[in-house]
Design an enzyme around this catalytic site. Structure first.
Site, PDB file in Angstrom:
ATOM      1  N   GLY B  87      75.971  43.287  31.544  1.00 63.64           N
ATOM      2  CA  GLY B  87      75.566  42.647  30.762  1.00 63.64           C
ATOM      3  C   GLY B  87      76.300  40.965  32.277  1.00 63.64           C
ATOM      4  O   GLY B  87      76.486  41.359  32.793  1.00 63.64           O
ATOM      5  N   SER B 120      79.669  48.212  34.100  1.00 62.65           N
ATOM      6  CA  SER B 120      79.500  47.127  34.684  1.00 62.65           C
ATOM      7  C   SER B 120      80.713  46.213  34.102  1.00 62.65           C
ATOM      8  O   SER B 120      81.641  46.465  34.153  1.00 62.65           O
ATOM      9  CB  SER B 120      78.043  46.915  34.987  1.00 62.65           C
ATOM     10  OG  SER B 120      77.301  45.908  35.439  1.00 62.65           O
ATOM     11  N   ALA B 121      80.228  44.716  33.348  1.00 60.36           N
ATOM     12  CA  ALA B 121      81.011  44.273  32.593  1.00 60.36           C
ATOM     13  C   ALA B 121      81.857  44.956  32.074  1.00 60.36           C
ATOM     14  O   ALA B 121      83.097  44.061  31.698  1.00 60.36           O
ATOM     15  CB  ALA B 121      80.261  43.070  32.096  1.00 60.36           C
ATOM     16  N   HIS B 157      78.784  47.897  41.115  1.00 59.49           N
ATOM     17  CA  HIS B 157      77.235  47.497  41.648  1.00 59.49           C
ATOM     18  C   HIS B 157      77.346  47.336  43.368  1.00 59.49           C
ATOM     19  O   HIS B 157      76.769  46.917  44.187  1.00 59.49           O
ATOM     20  CB  HIS B 157      76.024  46.516  41.319  1.00 59.49           C
ATOM     21  CG  HIS B 157      76.158  46.687  39.656  1.00 59.49           C
ATOM     22  ND1 HIS B 157      75.432  47.821  39.400  1.00 59.49           N
ATOM     23  CD2 HIS B 157      76.285  46.056  38.587  1.00 59.49           C
ATOM     24  CE1 HIS B 157      75.102  47.514  37.576  1.00 59.49           C
ATOM     25  NE2 HIS B 157      75.850  46.350  37.306  1.00 59.49           N
ATOM     26  N   GLU B 192      76.240  52.568  43.041  1.00 66.80           N
ATOM     27  CA  GLU B 192      75.953  53.014  42.043  1.00 66.80           C
ATOM     28  C   GLU B 192      76.192  53.942  41.528  1.00 66.80           C
ATOM     29  O   GLU B 192      75.594  54.657  42.984  1.00 66.80           O
ATOM     30  CB  GLU B 192      74.490  52.149  42.475  1.00 66.80           C
ATOM     31  CG  GLU B 192      73.953  51.233  42.243  1.00 66.80           C
ATOM     32  CD  GLU B 192      74.266  50.326  41.031  1.00 66.80           C
ATOM     33  OE1 GLU B 192      74.010  50.688  40.206  1.00 66.80           O
ATOM     34  OE2 GLU B 192      73.906  48.869  41.570  1.00 66.80           O
TER      35      GLU B 192
END
Lengths: 237, 237
Positions: B87, B120-121, B157, B192
């Protein structure tokens, strides 16, 4: 207050070429520009200043770099035309804050003593904060609050293309994260090639591409012309 | 220290599906996951927790949200499996810092008391700082320093496509801004679908796509296999 706030610097025609007429109009005869190169990271500030000097020479504006001024605060306080280039917004804000220039620059511009041209990071810092910038937090700016010359947030280089195979957030999704936490603050997504001209209380959008307002969970696309800032409503969410 | 650090959560096969085998291997029989939903902004943390609960049910892992724990520090101190979703990285770091969880979480993971899955985060925060995150600084995290579990910076990403008509910086250009100012710190551009598995001193890159190291002005593309962190050399620049 007289501001010219560009989304970006470069078009197919070259560096700042698309904005030369607008810069000439903004300058209104002022020929001595104080250039703020602090957003530049991957290039030398002297080189950056020289690039802008070359770009503005055709319209009779001379350019000197703020980083070469012996007394930067005095230089800002006496400038009549301040030009801030793009690059990394965090670096730009950190340099301005550390040198005690944020307050003096905002005051000089608000008082009309100097006019202002910015692009990319140079436009973002005229917002209340840099919370809608696209770049990486490569340095800690010591706080996200910024010049606060306009009552909305800029998002420059605005586009919402979905890149094939990319699983991260789109630009609109990132901006939605901002508006969820700051539902009262409008964000202007300013596409490549567009700019905003601020003249006192009057604001005008220029450029070929529709810009987009984000406010709470509402978005509104707008064409060139008078720029009315949408009013926030906390009760809306 | 046992960590599973994913670039992203979603593939064509669905949510976390591409990583289920790797998560099962990492969990090694642990079935009680403490989920950190703080990076979620545009969705409710209960909904986010439910989404992860549903995703991990097929491999027999139950999921409870840290935001629902009466004593979050105690919950972290006793967890055996911590899962941190993606997020907004600034929001995630701000929540962890404000609740005094950064230090306890790092200590618990370093001691091997808990294993860790992030995407991700949730991967970015295992770096020394969040200075190579892609998202917007929608809140002030009170400092950019982070968990510091790995000796390099994640850029999740990762891709370096040039979007037609876009005049802003490419990903590589943004990362170059970081490496100019932090020439001693390696950055791993993680595409990814890829992930890094940390097991004690051993680190392994998994996934179909080549990842890219950035260190100073050097870049190196690497395929799946043992992950050797390149050594910085301040003298190199």
């Amino acid at each position: 207050m007289e501001l010219l706030l560009l989304s970006n610097s470069t078009s197919d025609n070259g560096y700042l070429v698309h904005a030369l007429d607008a810069i000439r109009e903004l300058a209104d005869g002022r020929t001595d520009a104080l250039f703020v190169p602090f957003a530049g990271v991957t290039r030398d500030w002297d080189d950056y200043t020289a690039q802008v000097r070359e770009a503005l020479a055709p319209i009779g504006i001379s350019v000197r770099g703020l980083h070469r001024e012996a007394d930067p605060r005095a230089a800002v306080a006496s400038a009549t035309l301040i030009v801030t280039g793009g690059g990394n917004t965090f670096r730009l804000l950190k340099c301005l804050r550390e040198q005690g220039l944020l307050g003096p620059m905002a005051a000089r511009l608000r008082a009309g003593g100097a006019r202002y041209v910015g692009w990319s990071a140079g436009s973002v810092i005229t917002s209340p904060t840099i919370r809608t910038t696209n770049d990486m937090p490569i340095v800690d700016p010591g706080g996200l609050d910024s010049l606060g010359l306009v009552p909305f947030q800029f998002n420059c280089h605005y586009f919402n293309l979905v890149v094939p195979g990319f699983r991260g957030e789109t630009r609109d999704q990132r901006l939605a994260e901002f508006t969820v936490l700051s539902p009262e603050m409008p964000v202007l997504g300013l596409p490549e090639g567009d700019w905003v001209r601020v003249s006192g209380d009057r604001r005008t959008l220029h450029g070929e591409h529709a810009a987009r307002w984000f406010l709470g969970d509402r978005t509104t696309d707008i064409a060139a012309g008078p720029l009315d800032v949408p009013q926030g409503d906390r009760a809306a969410r």
